[in-house]
Design an enzyme around this catalytic site. Structure first.
Site, PDB file in Angstrom:
ATOM      1  N   SER B 101       0.897  -1.142   0.000  1.00  0.00           N
ATOM      2  CA  SER B 101       0.000   0.000   0.000  1.00  0.00           C
ATOM      3  C   SER B 101       0.936   1.191   0.000  1.00  0.00           C
ATOM      4  O   SER B 101       1.842   1.253   0.792  1.00  0.00           O
ATOM      5  CB  SER B 101      -0.851  -0.021   1.243  1.00  0.00           C
ATOM      6  OG  SER B 101      -0.323  -0.913   2.174  1.00  0.00           O
ATOM      7  N   CYS B 102       0.755   2.081  -0.952  1.00  0.00           N
ATOM      8  CA  CYS B 102       1.730   3.167  -1.060  1.00  0.00           C
ATOM      9  C   CYS B 102       1.597   4.096   0.116  1.00  0.00           C
ATOM     10  O   CYS B 102       0.540   4.281   0.675  1.00  0.00           O
ATOM     11  CB  CYS B 102       1.589   3.986  -2.327  1.00  0.00           C
ATOM     12  SG  CYS B 102       0.286   3.496  -3.393  1.00  0.00           S
ATOM     13  N   VAL B 103       2.717   4.685   0.481  1.00  0.00           N
ATOM     14  CA  VAL B 103       2.694   5.664   1.559  1.00  0.00           C
ATOM     15  C   VAL B 103       3.063   7.016   0.999  1.00  0.00           C
ATOM     16  O   VAL B 103       3.637   7.086  -0.054  1.00  0.00           O
ATOM     17  CB  VAL B 103       3.676   5.312   2.665  1.00  0.00           C
ATOM     18  CG1 VAL B 103       3.123   4.219   3.525  1.00  0.00           C
ATOM     19  CG2 VAL B 103       4.994   4.947   2.104  1.00  0.00           C
TER      20      VAL B 103
END
Ligand SMILES: Cc1cc2nc3c(=O)[nH]c(=O)nc-3n(C[C@H](O)[C@H](O)[C@H](O)COP(=O)(O)OP(=O)(O)OC[C@H]3O[C@@H](n4cnc5c(N)ncnc54)[C@H](O)[C@@H]3O)c2cc1C
Lengths: 411, 103
Positions: B101-103
């Site tokens: 999940s991109c941050v």
């Protein structure tokens, strides 16, 4: 005259307008910036409003103050981009032609995407703090609240400033402690991710801090709807969490204008080359800030680092050279942890946040992944830096690409 | 890194059990991995796995929401197929890397 049009005068668009105006010959180029709002909000300041640390006046200034007078600033809603003919249509039918387009329309919260969010408890017992209205409503609520279950929940990924909800619970812990009612407030942090943060080393540090502060974490919770009558959030796999007050990060999406232009993905973010920052679909469109789909934090610091790379590549494109500057996804975020302390993380596409020190010539060093007073001052300073340096497109004493100096590798 | 035997072959997997080489994947490998966590794969499961492999190849990060919009299953359906880890388990069984999940 050749035309550069920038869509959005938020953090990214304002920065870019300043950079370009300084460098391009004004006899040859005309720079136009379009935004629907006249007020610039310092969004990182929204975090402090619920706790009465900042007032509304602390986070707003006129957008026009930050756009050079030689830049054509238009206040209007953007209807759509017609990329095949290099045109932007504004609301009311005005048309702008461009040679190069920079999309900087950011991301916004969409509470209507989750059933039960914008319902009868909205701004009564359900709040966001990602908008000025939500942050102010929550400030009012907290003033008179006597305790109960406080649930901080994240709806969907990605969302801007991934550390903000963590900072929120840290600050809530401090706020209710100082009010003398911390024993009556039960704080729970609910996230669709598998841990407090996505990157393992930072998650470890942050989890320990959450534990120390007696904040519960519920990971892997993906909200399906909010039950307003029973006051609980319900996940897709039927887990339930009760709340007395729910603070929420609603789904973040790109602007509808992107969808109308046919330029977005399923969340209206613009598919963008993560190194060159050019749109995947059109050679004369670049994307800066939260509006793009690049896999790094949606944060002002990222937009700042990316702006330097975008600028180089835009110059190359104009001169017909290949785009050689490559963005590495560099992000640098202060994490406010309450009681006058803070942590700092610095990372990019491939290197996760590491412990060590962050050298900042003249001011630093700041401790990385450490809870210190110095890092809190970093956050406080950030507001000044934002208004006076960042927006004006000036250089910060930090390199756009991440550096390993001071970082310790962890096995 | 670790090694596991699936479908009669010794394959390299990450510490969390995700295939290191996506090319090692086959339906039989998926079925063996599923057995390990007590799951039986149906044609619907395979349809999701094929979709994930195809999407993953485009390089755009996968999200539960995106799978929910794929027309193959809705989000609730995805949870029913892969209880406890809709995207994590399905990615593992599809032989693609753990979803970031991109941050
Ligand atoms: C609570 C909170 C805390 C944060 N904390 C930090 C932090 O500590 N550090 C950090 O680096 N970042 C932080 N951020 C993130 C940071 O504020 C954003 O990443 C940054 O502002 C993004 O800049 P942008 O220009 O891409 O988007 P924005 O600044 O949101 O600007 C987008 C602009 O486009 C305009 N626009 C969009 N669509 C249209 C349209 N159709 N017509 C006309 N105009 C349009 C909007 O009006 C807006 O002005 C925080 C954000 C929040 C909400």
């Amino acid at each position: 005259m050749r035309q550069i049009v920038i869509l959005g005068a938020g953090t990214a668009g304002t920065m870019m307008a300043n950079k370009l105006y300084k460098s391009l010959n004004s006899g040859e180029w005309r720079i136009t910036v379009v935004d629907q709002h006249k007020t610039h909000y310092y969004q990182p300041g929204f975090l402090f409003i619920p706790f009465g640390i900042y007032k509304k006046e602390d986070v707003i200034k006129p957008k026009a103050d930050f756009i050079p007078s030689g830049v054509n600033l238009i206040f209007s809603s953007i209807d759509r981009i017609e990329a095949n003919s290099n045109k932007v249509f504004l609301e009311g039918g005005k048309v702008l032609n461009y040679d190069y387009l920079i999309i900087a329309s950011g991301t916004k919260t969409c509470p209507e995407e989750t059933p039960g969010m914008k319902d009868k408890l909205w701004y009564k017992e359900i709040f966001d703090f990602y908008t000025i209205d939500g942050a102010l409503a929550l400030q009012n609520f907290f003033k008179y609240w006597e305790g109960g279950k406080l649930v901080m929940a994240i709806t969907e990924l990605p969302y801007k400033c991934p550390v903000a909800p963590l900072e929120f619970v840290f600050l809530a812990d401090a706020y209710f402690t100082e009010k003398g009612i911390r024993d009556k407030v039960d704080i729970t942090y609910v996230t669709p991710m598998s841990g407090a943060f996505t990157k393992p080393i930072a998650t470890k540090m942050l989890s320990e801090l959450l534990k120390e502060k007696n904040i519960k974490v519920v990971p892997d919770f993906y909200i399906e709807h909010i039950d307003n009558d029973e006051k609980k959030i319900v996940s897709y796999d039927n887990q339930e969490i009760d709340f007395d007050v729910l603070t929420i990060v609603p789904m973040n999406m790109g602007d509808k204008m992107i969808e109308r232009s046919g330029l977005g993905d399923d969340m209206n973010f613009v598919p963008t080359n993560k190194e060159t920052l050019r749109s995947d679909a059109f050679e004369n469109i670049f994307v800066l800030g939260d509006a793009s789909n690049i896999p790094t934090s949606k944060a002002g610091s990222v937009a700042h680092f990316a702006a330097e790379i975008l600028f180089e590549n835009l110059m190359s494109a104009i001169e017909g050279r290949p785009l050689y500057a490559k963005f590495d996804g560099h992000a640098n975020c202060y994490i406010e942890t309450g009681f006058g302390k803070g942590a700092l993380i610095d990372f990019n596409y491939t290197t996760e946040p590491l412990p060590g020190t962050f050298p900042l010539p003249g001011i630093g060093p700041f401790g990385l992944l450490e809870n210190t007073k110095m890092n809190h001052y970093g956050k406080v300073m950030f507001r000044w830096i934002y208004w006076h340096i960042l927006l004006k497109g000036k250089e910060l004493p930090v390199e756009p690409l991440m550096s390993m100096a001071g970082k310790k590798t962890v096995n | 890194m670790a090694q596991k035997t699936y479908s009669g072959k010794t394959l390299e997997v990450t510490n969390e059990g995700y295939l290191v080489n996506q090319a090692d994947w086959s339906k039989e490998v998926a079925a063996d991995m599923a057995k390990e966590i007590g799951m039986e794969l149906t044609p619907k499961h395979y349809e999701v796995l094929e979709y994930l492999r195809k999407e993953n190849a485009t390089g755009i990060p996968l999200t539960i929401r995106k799978v929910g919009k794929s027309g193959i299953v809705d989000i609730k359906g995805l949870y029913d197929l892969f209880p406890g880890g809709p995207l994590k388990f399905s990615s593992k069984l599809a032989g693609i890397p753990k979803p970031v999940s991109c941050v």
